[in-house]
Design a protein around this motif. Structure first.
Motif, PDB file in Angstrom:
ATOM      1  N   ILE A 379       0.834  -1.201   0.000  1.00 13.76           N
ATOM      2  CA  ILE A 379       0.000   0.000   0.000  1.00 13.76           C
ATOM      3  C   ILE A 379       0.869   1.251   0.000  1.00 13.76           C
ATOM      4  N   GLU A 382       1.939   1.858  -3.410  1.00 12.00           N
ATOM      5  CA  GLU A 382       0.820   2.354  -4.227  1.00 12.00           C
ATOM      6  C   GLU A 382       0.550   3.836  -3.989  1.00 12.00           C
ATOM      7  N   LEU A 383       0.675   4.266  -2.748  1.00  7.52           N
ATOM      8  CA  LEU A 383       0.287   5.628  -2.392  1.00  7.52           C
ATOM      9  C   LEU A 383       1.147   6.692  -3.064  1.00  7.52           C
ATOM     10  N   CYS A 419      -4.383   1.710  -6.824  1.00  4.24           N
ATOM     11  CA  CYS A 419      -4.343   1.264  -5.428  1.00  4.24           C
ATOM     12  C   CYS A 419      -5.211   0.023  -5.194  1.00  4.24           C
ATOM     13  N   LEU A 422      -4.875  -1.399  -1.419  1.00  7.18           N
ATOM     14  CA  LEU A 422      -5.585  -0.560  -0.450  1.00  7.18           C
ATOM     15  C   LEU A 422      -7.081  -0.804  -0.530  1.00  7.18           C
ATOM     16  N   ALA A 529      -4.459   6.802   3.947  1.00  9.38           N
ATOM     17  CA  ALA A 529      -3.259   7.101   3.165  1.00  9.38           C
ATOM     18  C   ALA A 529      -2.434   8.209   3.812  1.00  9.38           C
TER      19      ALA A 529
END
Length: 572
Positions: A379, A382-383, A419, A422, A529
């Motif tokens: 995650i 991804e963020l 994402c 997530l 996030a």
């Protein structure tokens, strides 16, 4: 006449009023008699409910199956006490015991037909099925939000406002702006209560160390709950309102936590433990009275002074759905207190469940377990596609400006495209810690029958029947999920899927008939996030978190209090 001797007078008095022994014996054994009466009442209730267990008999002419009522011990309350705990897990066990996905339960003076079978629930979700949530929605407005004016106009105003709020794409811009301003100060390191943010004051924050990175201990659920509530409430009713009324968040969650007791319909002076929550609700309504009076004054072109608002609110910061609801209510000649009840209902619908999902998502990501650690690492990678941490240039001064967040312009699109882990983690938390439910009322007679796989299951539904759709009953059923109690975000992702479009979200989690019961998914993801960008969370001993336990409130798990260590990380 001779006067009576003392002894003779005593004998006359005793003979006149009778002996004291039986009365004294009753007094001495009052609790014994009371306990015997209660036990007799409980046993009689169980025996009678067991004997009259057939709620609706089978009909061979139409091929319908019988519906059995579960026996219960308590008159009037029936099986209501089970709903203060894991209600749907209990219902799933009952469906296995009776080998039926449909049975009747007695809740607070009314019979409800519980439906746990996914195939039959799909029929209830069909818009063509003649069932409605309106009676239950009206009962919730009266009992939970103290709104006695449950009319067609009220239902329309609230549902339209909620749908407009959910559909508003600009809402996320305000959420991200608030997070950019406040995420770094989620933990400020201030030791003085005066200097702490309002979400820190109620979380018992204690500074553990200030170098090399700030580390504090706090009540994790309270800290995250109050911070998330600050963000989501500021988006709806304005930052100035939330900051001017710092006790609103705690009062809001205090009365919301007694959802099940409020919904019994008992007055606060009779229901145990309902007095303080009822006062907390009244304080929330009084605070909203002031905001609404200020908005009405602005609509009428009058000064806000003397409106009871307590201060001059920044009304431009209040979301347009609140303004529109107030304008519609005024055109319908609705009183200010009724409008406050409607606004409080909107606040509850958009905040309560979403805030608790934020807490659970953070708990699961920082819990012990390989899948949790892999998910957390994935995650954070991804963020980087939707936000970046901007470090200020050195100024040479003793105090440097803190880092700040910068979200991308298309956050919603970035969450969808980039994402998947997530989103999968969010779906997994909803599966593990929510029990979606709906109380429906049958508008006209129909036959409840599932798809071809469950064609033999056919039940008669009559006009006026109350139906309890336990959508979350199979969330942890091994017949539908592999290792159902394991946190595994990848279970929602197709093989080789690199985007959220490849995730089997819609096919794996149940849908609900009412549009009001929604989680603000993008808002939740943005809050998580922002916190993941700046902070790590662990137990006080430095290892992973443990599941704190929870109680179900209005279909969502409210985590028990747990102390945790929050450490500011070197964000890159």
């Amino acid at each position: 006449m001779k006067s009576l001797t003392t002894e003779a007078y005593s004998r006359l008095t005793v003979s006149a009023r009778g002996p004291d022994l039986p009365l004294q014996a009753v007094k001495d054994n009052l609790w014994t008699w009371l306990i015997c009466f209660v036990l007799t009442l409980i046993l009689a209730t169980r025996s009678i409910s067991q004997a009259w267990s057939v709620f609706r008999a089978a009909d061979t002419k139409f091929g319908t199956l019988s519906i059995h009522r579960l026996p219960y011990w308590l008159p009037y309350f029936g099986t209501t006490p089970f709903f203060r705990f894991r209600s749907q897990s209990w219902l799933l066990n009952q469906s296995r015991t009776y080998q039926s996905g449909v049975f009747a339960i007695y809740l607070s003076g009314q019979d409800h037909i519980a439906v746990t079978s996914p195939a039959l629930q799909a029929r209830l979700f069909d818009p063509a099925t003649p069932v409605s949530t309106r009676p239950y929605d009206d009962a919730r407005s009266r009992r939970l939000f103290s709104n006695s004016q449950t009319t067609d106009g009220k239902s329309s105003r609230v549902s339209q406002a909620l749908q407009a709020y959910f559909d508003d794409n600009a809402r996320l811009t305000k959420v991200t702006g608030l997070l950019e301003a406040h995420a770094y100060s989620f933990v400020s390191g201030s030791k003085s209560w005066v200097d702490q943010a309002q979400w820190e004051r109620s979380a018992d924050v204690q500074v553990l160390s200030e170098s090399p990175m700030l580390s504090i201990s706090a009540s994790l659920p309270t800290l995250v709950r109050d911070f998330s509530s600050y963000i989501m409430l500021s988006t709806l009713v304005g930052t100035s309102f939330v900051e001017a009324n710092p006790g609103f968040v705690n009062d809001f969650h205090t009365f919301s936590g007694k959802f099940a007791t409020f919904m019994t319909g008992l007055p606060y002076w009779l229901a145990p433990g309902l007095g303080p929550p009822a006062l907390a609700r009244e304080r929330c309504l009084l605070t909203l009275d002031g905001l609404i009076a200020a908005i009405i004054a602005d609509i009428d072109g009058r000064s806000m002074q003397g409106t009871g608002a307590g201060m001059l609110y920044d009304l431009e910061d209040v979301h347009p759905v609140v303004w529109d609801l107030i304008r519609k209510a005024r055109s319908d000649d609705v009183k200010t207190r009724t409008i406050s009840c409607e606004v409080l209902e909107i606040v509850w619908q958009t905040t309560f469940s979403s805030v608790n999902v934020v807490i659970w998502l953070l708990i699961y990501l920082f819990m012990d377990g390989d899948s949790n650690k892999i998910a957390l690492q994935s995650i954070r990678v991804e963020l980087k596609s939707i936000l970046e941490v901007i470090h200020p240039k050195p100024t040479g001064l003793p105090f440097e400006d803190p880092p700040r967040l910068k979200f991308s312009t298309d956050v919603s699109g970035g969450l969808v495209k980039n994402c998947p882990v997530l989103t999968g983690a969010l779906m997994e938390v909803r599966r593990l810690e929510t029990e979606l439910e709906e109380y429906l009322t049958v508008a006209e007679d129909f036959m409840l029958q599932g798809d071809s796989e469950s064609a033999t299951e056919r039940f008669e539904m009559r006009k006026g029947d109350h139906v309890y759709a336990a959508y979350g009953a199979t969330n942890k059923d091994s017949r539908y999920w592999d290792r159902p109690r394991r946190f595994a975000p990848n279970r929602f992702m197709s093989k080789g899927a690199g985007t959220v479009e490849g995730m089997l979200v819609e096919n794996r989690l149940p849908k609900m008939r009412s549009a009001q019961h929604q989680i603000l998914q993008a808002d939740v993801q943005c809050v998580v996030a922002a916190l993941l960008a700046f902070f790590d969370i662990s137990s006080l001993h430095g290892d992973g978190l443990k599941h704190p336990g929870a109680k179900i409130v209005a279909g969502v798990g409210v985590p028990a209090d747990v102390k945790a260590k929050v450490t500011r990380r070197q964000a890159g």
